[in-house]
Design a protein around this motif. Structure first.
Motif, mmCIF file in Angstrom:
data_model
loop_
_atom_site.group_PDB
_atom_site.id
_atom_site.type_symbol
_atom_site.label_atom_id
_atom_site.label_comp_id
_atom_site.label_asym_id
_atom_site.label_seq_id
_atom_site.Cartn_x
_atom_site.Cartn_y
_atom_site.Cartn_z
ATOM 1 N N LEU A 170 45.901 51.810 33.146
ATOM 2 C CA LEU A 170 45.360 51.112 34.311
ATOM 3 C C LEU A 170 44.652 52.059 35.272
ATOM 4 O O LEU A 170 43.674 51.678 35.926
ATOM 5 C CB LEU A 170 46.484 50.390 35.066
ATOM 6 C CG LEU A 170 47.295 49.353 34.306
ATOM 7 C CD1 LEU A 170 48.398 48.797 35.204
ATOM 8 C CD2 LEU A 170 46.398 48.235 33.814
ATOM 9 N N SER A 171 45.150 53.301 35.393
ATOM 10 C CA SER A 171 44.605 54.233 36.374
ATOM 11 C C SER A 171 44.569 55.628 35.774
ATOM 12 O O SER A 171 45.584 56.112 35.246
ATOM 13 C CB SER A 171 45.461 54.235 37.646
ATOM 14 O OG SER A 171 45.000 55.202 38.571
ATOM 15 N N ALA A 192 41.986 47.827 29.801
ATOM 16 C CA ALA A 192 42.815 47.467 30.952
ATOM 17 C C ALA A 192 42.507 48.322 32.180
ATOM 18 O O ALA A 192 43.095 48.101 33.244
ATOM 19 C CB ALA A 192 44.295 47.601 30.580
ATOM 20 N N GLN A 194 41.570 49.978 35.516
ATOM 21 C CA GLN A 194 41.206 49.461 36.833
ATOM 22 C C GLN A 194 40.677 50.550 37.752
ATOM 23 O O GLN A 194 39.833 50.285 38.608
ATOM 24 C CB GLN A 194 42.422 48.796 37.486
ATOM 25 C CG GLN A 194 42.932 47.568 36.766
ATOM 26 C CD GLN A 194 44.151 46.978 37.429
ATOM 27 O OE1 GLN A 194 44.605 47.444 38.483
ATOM 28 N NE2 GLN A 194 44.720 45.933 36.830
ATOM 29 N N PRO A 214 35.111 47.621 30.661
ATOM 30 C CA PRO A 214 36.402 47.110 31.138
ATOM 31 C C PRO A 214 36.170 46.230 32.368
ATOM 32 O O PRO A 214 35.990 46.734 33.480
ATOM 33 C CB PRO A 214 37.175 48.385 31.503
ATOM 34 C CG PRO A 214 36.417 49.521 30.898
ATOM 35 C CD PRO A 214 34.999 49.075 30.873
ATOM 36 N N PHE A 215 36.140 44.929 32.179
ATOM 37 C CA PHE A 215 35.801 44.032 33.283
ATOM 38 C C PHE A 215 36.831 44.095 34.402
ATOM 39 O O PHE A 215 36.609 43.548 35.472
ATOM 40 C CB PHE A 215 35.661 42.603 32.762
ATOM 41 C CG PHE A 215 34.499 42.433 31.839
ATOM 42 C CD1 PHE A 215 33.209 42.638 32.287
ATOM 43 C CD2 PHE A 215 34.695 42.071 30.521
ATOM 44 C CE1 PHE A 215 32.136 42.487 31.451
ATOM 45 C CE2 PHE A 215 33.620 41.917 29.663
ATOM 46 C CZ PHE A 215 32.328 42.127 30.121
ATOM 47 N N SER A 216 37.943 44.776 34.162
ATOM 48 C CA SER A 216 38.963 44.901 35.190
ATOM 49 C C SER A 216 38.715 46.088 36.112
ATOM 50 O O SER A 216 39.451 46.278 37.084
ATOM 51 C CB SER A 216 40.342 45.052 34.532
ATOM 52 O OG SER A 216 40.334 46.147 33.636
ATOM 53 N N GLU A 218 38.005 48.368 38.958
ATOM 54 C CA GLU A 218 37.902 48.084 40.390
ATOM 55 C C GLU A 218 37.387 49.286 41.184
ATOM 56 O O GLU A 218 36.702 49.105 42.188
ATOM 57 C CB GLU A 218 39.264 47.659 40.948
ATOM 58 C CG GLU A 218 39.776 46.348 40.379
ATOM 59 C CD GLU A 218 41.099 45.944 40.998
ATOM 60 O OE1 GLU A 218 41.588 46.656 41.896
ATOM 61 O OE2 GLU A 218 41.665 44.907 40.573
ATOM 62 N N PHE A 239 33.538 43.284 38.790
ATOM 63 C CA PHE A 239 34.797 43.263 39.522
ATOM 64 C C PHE A 239 34.993 44.522 40.369
ATOM 65 O O PHE A 239 36.044 44.705 40.967
ATOM 66 C CB PHE A 239 35.982 43.112 38.550
ATOM 67 C CG PHE A 239 36.078 41.760 37.930
ATOM 68 C CD1 PHE A 239 36.721 40.716 38.587
ATOM 69 C CD2 PHE A 239 35.498 41.501 36.693
ATOM 70 C CE1 PHE A 239 36.803 39.462 38.021
ATOM 71 C CE2 PHE A 239 35.573 40.242 36.114
ATOM 72 C CZ PHE A 239 36.231 39.219 36.783
ATOM 73 N N ASN A 263 32.526 41.548 44.909
ATOM 74 C CA ASN A 263 33.821 42.103 45.275
ATOM 75 C C ASN A 263 33.711 43.491 45.908
ATOM 76 O O ASN A 263 34.724 44.070 46.299
ATOM 77 C CB ASN A 263 34.730 42.206 44.038
ATOM 78 C CG ASN A 263 35.117 40.846 43.487
ATOM 79 O OD1 ASN A 263 35.672 40.028 44.206
ATOM 80 N ND2 ASN A 263 34.821 40.602 42.222
#
Length: 832
Positions: A170-171, A192, A194, A214-216, A218, A239, A263
Motif C-alpha cells: 500500500l505504501s 494496491a 496508494q 494502480p487506480f488506488s 493517492e 484518484f 480528488n
C-alpha cells in the motif's frame, strides 16, 4: 513525555504482561535488559527513544507472541545480526527507524523469515545492501503493506525485491537513497499501491505512464530527481490526491487533463523547465485543491479577472510565472484561507488592490518581491498572522514603513521607496524578529536606540539609505550574525560594544564617514568573522597584529582609507584563505516554519536570505550574493601602506583576488607569487615596486586580470602562455620593462613574427617554382590549432583543474611548437 527510573527485574513478576511501552525512558540502564526476553506473553514492546547503546539482546527472540516491536531512535552501535527476529512468527509491525544497522549483513534474511509482517519501518539505518537476483522469497511474507526505507543508501538493485509485493503493498517510501536509472514500468503492477515516494534520488528519464495503472494511487512524490520529458497524461491518475514533481528537468506544458483530477489536494510541479499557458480550464474541477505550487517554470498565466476558483487554497506559490496581464491578480480576493502566498517575480506592474488589505489576518508567509507593485502598505498588519515572514522587496512601495505585528520573524522591505525618519523603526517591537532588511530605500536620520527589544535579531541590513549619526552602542545587545550598514552617512568610530557580538560573521560598514583606527578587538573578540568590509571611510593608523587572529576570514576589504604602516606578515594566519580545498558556507540564515500543517509529513518551508557584498573585482565593482561563499579576496588599495609586500602573503593559496594598488609599497614582488595558483585578479599598480618580475608570475594559470602599471619594474617580462596574453596596459608606466606584450624589445630579443613580402610579382613567380607550405608547416599549424581549441573548450569552459593542466601542457610543449614554427618560416624566407 520522558520519564526516569530503573527497569527492574521485578517486571518478571508480571507473568501475564502483554503490553510494555517504555519509549523515551531515561534510566541508569545503557542497554536493553536481557530479562525482557522472559516476558513471553508480551504482544507489544516499545523501547523507542531510550538512547540505548551496544547491541540488541538475542533474548528478544524468545517473545514468540510479539506482534509489534519498536526499537527506533536508539544509539545501538554493535548490531551485527537481526536473526533473533526469525523467532517471532507473529510479528506484524517492526520499527527500527534510525537504528545503526551498517554492520548487519543478515537483516534481509531475517526480514524474509517474518511470515506475518505487514509494516516495516527501517528509515535512516544506513542500509546499502545489493539484493542478489536469486534471493529466495519462498518463506517470506507476501502481505507486506507498508515499507519505509527512506534515508538509506539503497541503489536501484532494491527494486526486484520490492516488486514481489505487487498484490499487497500500500505504501512505499524510498526517499533520500541512491536510486539511479529509470523508474521501472513494473511499478504499474503494484495494483494496491496508494503512496509512492521516490524523492531525493538520482532517477532519470521519463515518468512512466504505467504509474497511473494502480487506480488506488493517492500520493506520488518524485521530487528532486533528474527526470525529463513531459508530465504524462494525468487522466490516468484519477484518484491522485498529492502530486509532487518539483526540482526535476520536466518540460512541455501542463495538459488540460488536470481538470479530471477531481480528488487532487496538493499539486507541486515547481522548479522545472515547463512552459505554456495556464488558464481557468486547468482548474475547472479541482474543488479540493488546497496547495498549488507552479513556481520557477516558464508558465504564462491567463486567468480571467472575473474568475471564481472552485477551490480554497491554503498555500499558493506562483513565483516567476508571467501574468498575461500585468495587473494585480483579482481572483485572489476569493481566497479566504491562504496562509502562504508567493507571487514574486511575476511581472506585476500595478497598484496593490484595496481588497487585498481585507483578506483574513492569517498570512504566515507573504512574498510579493521582484515586481513593480506600487502603493502604501500601512494596512499590512491587518492581514498577517503572528510569527509571519514578509518579503516585499524590489517593488515601488512608498510612504513610511508600516507598523507590524509584535511577533513577526522576517521582514524584507529592501529596494523600495520608503522614506521618512528612521525613528519609526522602533514600531517593529517583535521579540521574535530574526531578519530585518530595509536596505536600498530613502530612510534617513539617526538610528533610534530601541534595539534592546529585539532579542533574536540575527540579520540587520540598513545599507544604501541616508542614515546618519553614530552607530548605536545598543546594537551589541543583539545576537547579530550579519550587520550591513554600507553606503550611508554614519560617522564616529565603531562602537566598542560590538566586541560583545562574538557570533558576528558578516560586518560591512563600507562607504560611510567612520574614522579612527581599526580596533584590536575585531581580531580578539570576533573569531567567527568571514567578511570584514571597511571600504571608503576615514580610517587611519596601522593594522594591529590582532587582526591576524581572524582565521575564518574570506573577504577583507580595507580599501580607500588612510591606513599606513607595513602589511603584517601574520596575514598568513588567515586559515580560510590559505586553503584551496573548498569554500565554506557564509550563512545559513533561513527561517523555517510549518508550511503545510495538514500533512503528516510535517513539511517545513525555508525562507532563505542572501547577503550582498560589493567587491572590486578585476577593476570593476561588482555585487556578489549567492556566489559569495566562493570568493576569497584581499583589497588594501588606495591607502598609505609602505614597506615590502610580505612573502608570507603567498601562503594564502586560496586567494582569488589580491589588490594592493595605489599605496607606497617598495621592494620586489615576492618570488613565491606563483604559489597563489588560483589567483584570477592581481593589481599591484601605482606603487614604488621595483626589480625584475618573478618567473612565478607565469605560473598563475587562472589569472585573467593583471595590473602592474606605474611602478619601477625593469628587465624582460617573463615568457609564458599567460603573461603574453595581456595587453601592454597591464605593464605600462614601467620604463625599465621590455618584451612582449610591450612594443619595446629587450636587447638581443629576436623578432617572433617576421614580416613577409607578398606583393612582388617576382615573388609570385618564385612561389610557383617551389613548394612553400611544407609538411612541417602543416604539422605545426595543426598542433597549434588543436591545442588552442582544446584550451578554449575545456580549460575555459569546463573547470579549473583542467585549465591548470592545460597551461602547464602549453608551457611544456610551447618551445617545441615555437621551434617548428621558426623552422617553417625560415624555409619560407629562403624560398622567397
Amino acid at each position: 513525555m520522558p520519564f526516569k527510573g530503573e527497569i527492574g527485574s521485578s517486571l518478571l513478576e508480571l507473568q501475564y504482561l502483554t503490553y510494555l511501552d517504555l519509549s523515551l525512558f531515561e534510566g541508569s540502564e545503557t542497554s536493553i535488559p536481557k530479562f525482557i526476553g522472559s516476558l513471553t506473553n508480551l504482544r507489544y514492546l516499545n523501547f523507542s527513544g531510550c538512547n540505548f547503546i551496544g547491541t540488541i539482546p538475542y533474548q528478544l527472540g524468545n517473545l514468540t507472541r510479539l506482534v509489534s516491536l519498536d526499537l527506533s531512535f536508539n544509539n545501538f552501535d554493535k548490531v551485527e545480526s537481526l536473526m533473533f527476529l526469525s523467532h517471532l512468527p507473529a510479528l506484524k509491525h517492526l520499527e527500527m527507524r534510525y537504528t545503526n544497522l551498517r554492520q548487519t549483513t543478515d537483516w534481509l534474511r531475517a526480514i524474509n523469515m517474518l511470515h506475518s509482517l505487514l509494516n516495516l519501518h527501517l528509515s535512516g539505518c544506513g542500509l546499502s545492501v545489493v539484493i542478489p537476483p536469486p534471493l529466495s522469497l519462498a518463506n517470506s511474507s507476501k502481505s507486506l503493506a507498508i515499507i519505509d526505507f527512506c534515508v538509506n543508501e539503497f541503489s536501484s538493485s532494491i527494486f526486484p525485491w520490492l516488486l514481489n509485493f505487487n498484490n499487497s503493498l500500500l505504501s512505499l517510501n524510498l526517499e533520500l537513497n541512491q536510486l539511479q536509472g529509470q523508474i521501472p514500468d513494473t511499478f504499474g503492477n503494484m495494483i494496491a499501491l496508494q503512496h509512492l515516494n521516490l524523492a531525493f534520488n538520482h532517477l532519470e528519464g521519463r515518468i512512466p505512464i504505467s504509474l497511473g495503472n494502480p487506480f488506488s494511487l493517492e500520493t506520488l512524490d518524485l521530487s528532486w530527481n533528474n527526470l525529463t520529458g513531459e508530465v504524462p497524461n494525468l487522466s490516468n491518475f484519477s484518484f491522485i490526491k498529492e502530486l509532487r514533481l518539483p526540482m526535476n528537468k520536466l518540460n512541455g506544458s501542463l495538459t488540460e487533463s488536470t481538470d479530471l483530477l477531481s480528488n487532487l489536494e496538493v499539486m507541486d510541479i515547481s522548479s522545472n523547465s515547463m512552459n505554456g499557458v495556464i488558464s481557468d480550464i486547468h482548474f475547472l474541477t479541482l474543488s479540493k485543491l488546497r496547495h498549488l505550487d507552479i513556481s520557477l517554470n516558464s508558465f504564462t498565466l491567463n486567468l480571467s479577472s472575473y474568475w471564481v476558483p472552485p477551490f480554497q487554497l491554503d498555500i499558493l506559490i506562483m513565483s516567476s510565472c508571467k501574468q498575461l496581464e500585468p495587473h494585480f491578480p483579482q481572483w485572489l480576493q476569493t481566497q479566504k484561507r491562504i496562509i502562504h502566498l508567493d507571487i514574486s517575480n511575476s511581472r506585476i506592474s500595478d497598484g496593490i488592490s484595496d481588497w487585498f488589505w481585507e483578506l483574513p489576518p492569517i498570512l504566515m508567509y507573504l512574498n510579493l518581491s521582484g515586481n513593480l507593485i506600487c502603493g502604501e502598505v500601512q494596512k499590512l498588519p491587518f492581514i498577517v498572522d503572528n510569527f509571519s515572514a514578509i518579503d516585499m522587496s524590489s517593488n515601488c512601495f512608498h510612504g513610511s514603513k508600516p507598523p507590524l505585528p509584535p511577533n513577526i520573524t522576517v521582514l524584507n522591505l529592501s529596494g523600495n521607496r520608503f522614506s521618512r525618519n528612521a525613528s519609526n523603526l522602533c514600531s517593529i517591537s517583535g521579540e521574535y524578529l530574526n531578519n530585518l532588511d530595509v536596505s536600498d530605500n530613502s530612510l534617513s536620520g539617526e538610528l533610534p536606540d530601541c534595539w534592546t527589544n529585539w532579542k533574536k535579531l540575527g540579520i540587520l541590513n540598513l545599507a544604501n539609505n541616508n542614515f546618519s549619526g553614530s552607530i548605536p552602542a545598543s546594537l551589541a545587545l543583539l545576537p547579530i550574525e550579519a550587520l550591513q550598514l554600507r553606503n550611508n552617512c554614519f560617522s564616529g568610530e565603531l562602537p566598542p560594544s560590538l566586541s560583545n557580538c562574538t557570533g558576528l560573521k558578516f560586518l560591512d560598514v563600507g562607504e560611510n564617514r567612520l574614522f579612527g583606527t581599526i580596533p584590536a578587538w575585531i581580531g580578539e573578540n570576533l573569531p567567527s568573522l568571514i567578511v570584514l568590509r571597511l571600504r571608503s571611510n576615514r580610517i587611519y593608523g596601522s593594522l594591529h597584529l590582532q587582526l591576524c587572529h581572524l582565521t575564518s576570514l574570506q573577504i577583507l576589504d580595507l580599501s580607500n582609507n588612510s591606513i599606513s604602516g607595513g602589511i603584517p606578515q601574520c596575514l598568513s594566519n588567515f586559515t580560510a584563505m590559505a586553503s584551496n580545498s573548498g569554500t565554506v558556507e557564509i550563512f545559513d540564515n533561513s527561517y523555517s516554519y510549518l508550511l503545510d500543517p495538514w500533512t503528516t509529513k510535517g513539511w517545513y518551508k525555508d525562507v532563505p536570505y542572501v547577503n550582498i557584498v560589493m567587491i572590486l573585482w578585476k577593476g570593476t565593482e561588482r555585487e556578489y550574493g549567492n556566489t559569495l561563499g566562493l570568493v576569497k579576496c584581499i583589497d588594501f588599495s588606495s591607502n598609505n601602506f609602505s614597506g615590502k609586500i610580505p612573502g608570507e602573503i603567498t601562503r594564502l593559496v586560496g586567494l582569488l583576488s589580491l589588490n594592493l594598488s595605489n599605496n607606497q609599497l617598495t621592494g620586489v614582488i615576492p618570488h613565491s607569487i606563483g604559489h597563489l595558483n588560483l589567483l584570477e585578479s592581481l593589481d599591484l599598480s601605482a606603487n614604488h615596486l621595483s626589480g625584475k618580475l618573478p618567473e612565478g608570475l607565469g605560473d598563475l594559470n587562472f589569472l585573467s586580470y593583471l595590473n602592474l602599471s606605474y611602478n619601477n619594474f625593469s628587465g624582460q617580462i617573463p615568457r609564458s602562455t599567460q603573461l603574453q596574453s595581456f595587453d601592454n596596459t597591464s605593464f605600462k608606466g614601467n620604463a625599465g620593462l621590455c618584451g612582449e606584450p610591450l612594443p619595446n624589445r629587450c636587447p638581443g630579443e629576436k623578432v617572433a613574427r617576421p614580416s613577409i613580402n607578398r606583393g612582388s610579382e617576382n615573388t609570385d613567380k618564385r612561389v610557383g617554382k617551389r613548394e612553400i607550405i611544407t609538411s612541417g608547416f602543416y604539422i605545426s599549424m595543426g598542433v597549434g590549432f588543436a591545442t588552442g581549441f582544446w584550451g578554449v573548450c575545456c580549460s575555459l569552459l569546463l573547470y579549473r583543474p583542467w585549465r591548470h593542466a592545460y597551461f602547464h601542457f602549453l608551457d611544456r610543449v610551447g618551445s617545441w611548437l615555437y621551434v617548428r614554427a621558426v623552422i617553417s618560416i625560415a624555409k619560407l624566407q629562403r624560398m622567397l
